[in-house]
Design an enzyme around this catalytic site. Structure first.
Site: not given
Length: 531
Positions: A288, A352, A405
């Site tokens: 990430e 995301k 994440c």
């Protein structure tokens, strides 16, 4: 056991809540990296006896008793979450001069808030409390409902759900493919509470029989599903995936002057020759936000990637993406993952969807910023969330399902389109939390998403743990925490039959209904009638 149970039931006041706090803290030992399976048996046995003690005081009104059991559950939850989540404060010490003031809020405030859900669990159980086996069903019902609620209230944070304590090894993970995390949680609380029957004897024989049946089903189904995976291990196409684990200190990543060196370190690990006799990697995966600048505004960086990649290789890398709605408008930043081919062209991207509060955006931003509350990630206005999840298409037609994440901790956020994917991709940066239980807990929860979906999982983390996981949750190969290296891993493109999320939720609610019916039809204690 009966004498011990009696002494615990008679505890009152501060000693009662101190023991509840301690019981919750002991339960956190069932979580990674400790994985002490028996810890939650101790925790819930003590909690049941403490609840019994509250039920033995019928002279107080029902409102007082309900408040008492709520506070008892809150104390238990505060101990559990404080012991299991203290490491969150480490992220605030990366830039201590700016964020150290918020340390009490992260270390004490979040556990105090999450403990409200456990207070709700014991309050619901208290409404149905009786003696014997039925009270354990009431407690299981309460915790199952509260943990499900915790997965979406206030954006949700199902981290360290009780069910994870019953799923520490692949043979113990397979039940989640059928009944989901929260179905496992409900049944786990019931089983973890069973030793309490030794303290009161009532319902002991029936309870032990139920416990043996549930444990045999849990481990038996796990063994069966694992054997099925082993039988299919030789099938499917193998892709070589290179996991890049750079182990970069978070404070270093925040320094603008070091960005070029950081980028080159990633490239060096990516271009290193494979072990003698091994095939070169087909896919290279970076963690990430591994690209330390806006990639679309840096053609030289894309050219360097093209130099490093050999023909046919693909780089999948976490990066910050910027978007302008119109000329002159303020930029919108996204936490994204890119697919880049051997010509340095960006072939696909996914943003995301579920952002981290206070890490990537500030809830109630206008109000809280007046009080000096800022993001941990220093971007003007923070990150923006994608409206929908996009699949990552690779040049050869394969598809990855991206979870960036902590998106990997939300089982309900994986849509039915996951079945169109070759594998799940989880990229993360757990370096914020240092060498604490946090990265190990995150890794365990990500593994469960592979089991639930029946798909392999590719995981790349800045500091670890990076791994390729089979659809049964077994580790094909991995890089240990804080191991700066790369690992070339063969990914078998096989899947396992799995239930849909909607079906798993249906099974969970059926289990909840059964527990509720057992509890409500047997209630004869904890009288809430007006005196």
């Amino acid at each position: 056991m009966e004498r011990l149970a009696g002494r615990i039931m008679l505890l009152w006041g501060a000693r009662r809540h101190a023991l509840a706090f301690a019981a919750g803290a002991v339960g956190a030992l069932a979580l990674p990296p400790f994985g002490i399976f028996g810890a939650l048996f101790i925790s819930f046995t003590l909690l049941v006896w403490l609840m019994d003690g509250q039920a033995s005081h019928p002279e107080s009104g029902w409102v007082v008793r309900l408040r008492s059991v709520f506070l008892l559950g809150w104390s238990f939850g505060f101990g559990y979450f404080l012991a299991g989540l203290w490491w969150l404060g480490n992220a605030l010490l990366v830039e201590a001069d700016q964020f150290a003031w918020a340390l009490p809020l992260a270390v004490l405030g979040l556990p105090a808030f999450l403990a409200l859900f456990f207070g709700l669990a014991t309050a619901l159980a208290g409404l149905l409390w009786s003696d014997g086996l039925a009270r354990l069903a009431a407690l299981a019902f309460g915790f199952g409902f509260a943990e499900w609620l915790r997965s979406f209230v206030a954006t949700g944070f199902p981290w360290n759900a009780i069910g994870y304590g019953a799923m520490q090894a692949p043979i113990m993970m397979q039940s989640s493919a059928v009944i989901g995390l929260f179905g496992v949680t409900t049944l786990a609380v019931f089983v973890f509470s069973l030793p309490a029957l030794f303290g009161t004897r009532r319902g002991l024989a029936a309870g032990m029989a139920c416990g043996i049946v549930l444990l045999c089903a849990h481990f038996g189904y796990g063994a069966y599903r694992l054997s099925t995976t082993t039988a299919d291990a030789g099938e499917g196409t193998q892709t070589i995936v290179r996991l890049v684990q750079p182990v970069l200190d978070q404070s270093r990543k925040l320094q603008n002057s070091d960005r070029a060196a950081i980028f080159e370190e990633h490239l060096a690990l990516s271009s290193a020759a494979p072990a003698e006799g091994d095939r070169r990697p087909d896919i290279i995966v970076w963690p990430e936000t591994s690209v330390p600048f806006i990639l679309t505004e840096n053609q030289d960086a894309l050219a360097r990637i093209a130099e490093v990649l050999e023909e046919g290789q693909v780089l999948v890398a976490g990066a910050v993406r910027v978007e302008y709605s119109s000329p002159g408008s303020p930029p919108r930043y996204y936490n994204s993952v890119y697919v880049i081919d051997d010509r340095g062209e960006i072939r696909g991207a996914a943003d995301k969807v579920h952002l981290t509060p206070f890490g990537e955006y500030v809830p109630f931003e206008d109000w809280l910023r007046d009080w000096g509350v800022e993001n941990l990630v220093a971007l003007p206005g923070g990150f923006s969330a994608a409206a929908t999840r996009s699949l990552l298409s690779l040049p050869d037609g394969r598809t990855l399902y991206p979870l960036i994440c902590y998106e990997a901790i939300f089982p309900h956020e994986i849509g039915d389109d996951v079945g169109l994917s070759t594998a799940i991709l989880n990229i993360t940066n757990d370096a914020w939390f240092g060498d604490t239980p946090g990265p190990y807990q995150h890794f365990q929860q990500a593994r469960l998403r592979a089991v639930e979906t029946g798909l392999p999982l590719i995981r790349s983390a800045n500091s670890g743990i990076s791994a390729v996981i089979t659809p049964a949750g077994t580790i094909v190969d991995s890089l240990s925490f804080n191991q700066k290296a790369f690992r070339d891993v063969g990914l078998k493109e096989v899947s396992m039959p799995s239930w849909s999320d909607a079906e798993r939720q249906t099974h969970f609610w059926l289990i909840e209904m059964i527990m509720f019916l057992i509890a409500v039809t047997s209630r004869n204690g904890f009288n809430f009638r007006r005196n």
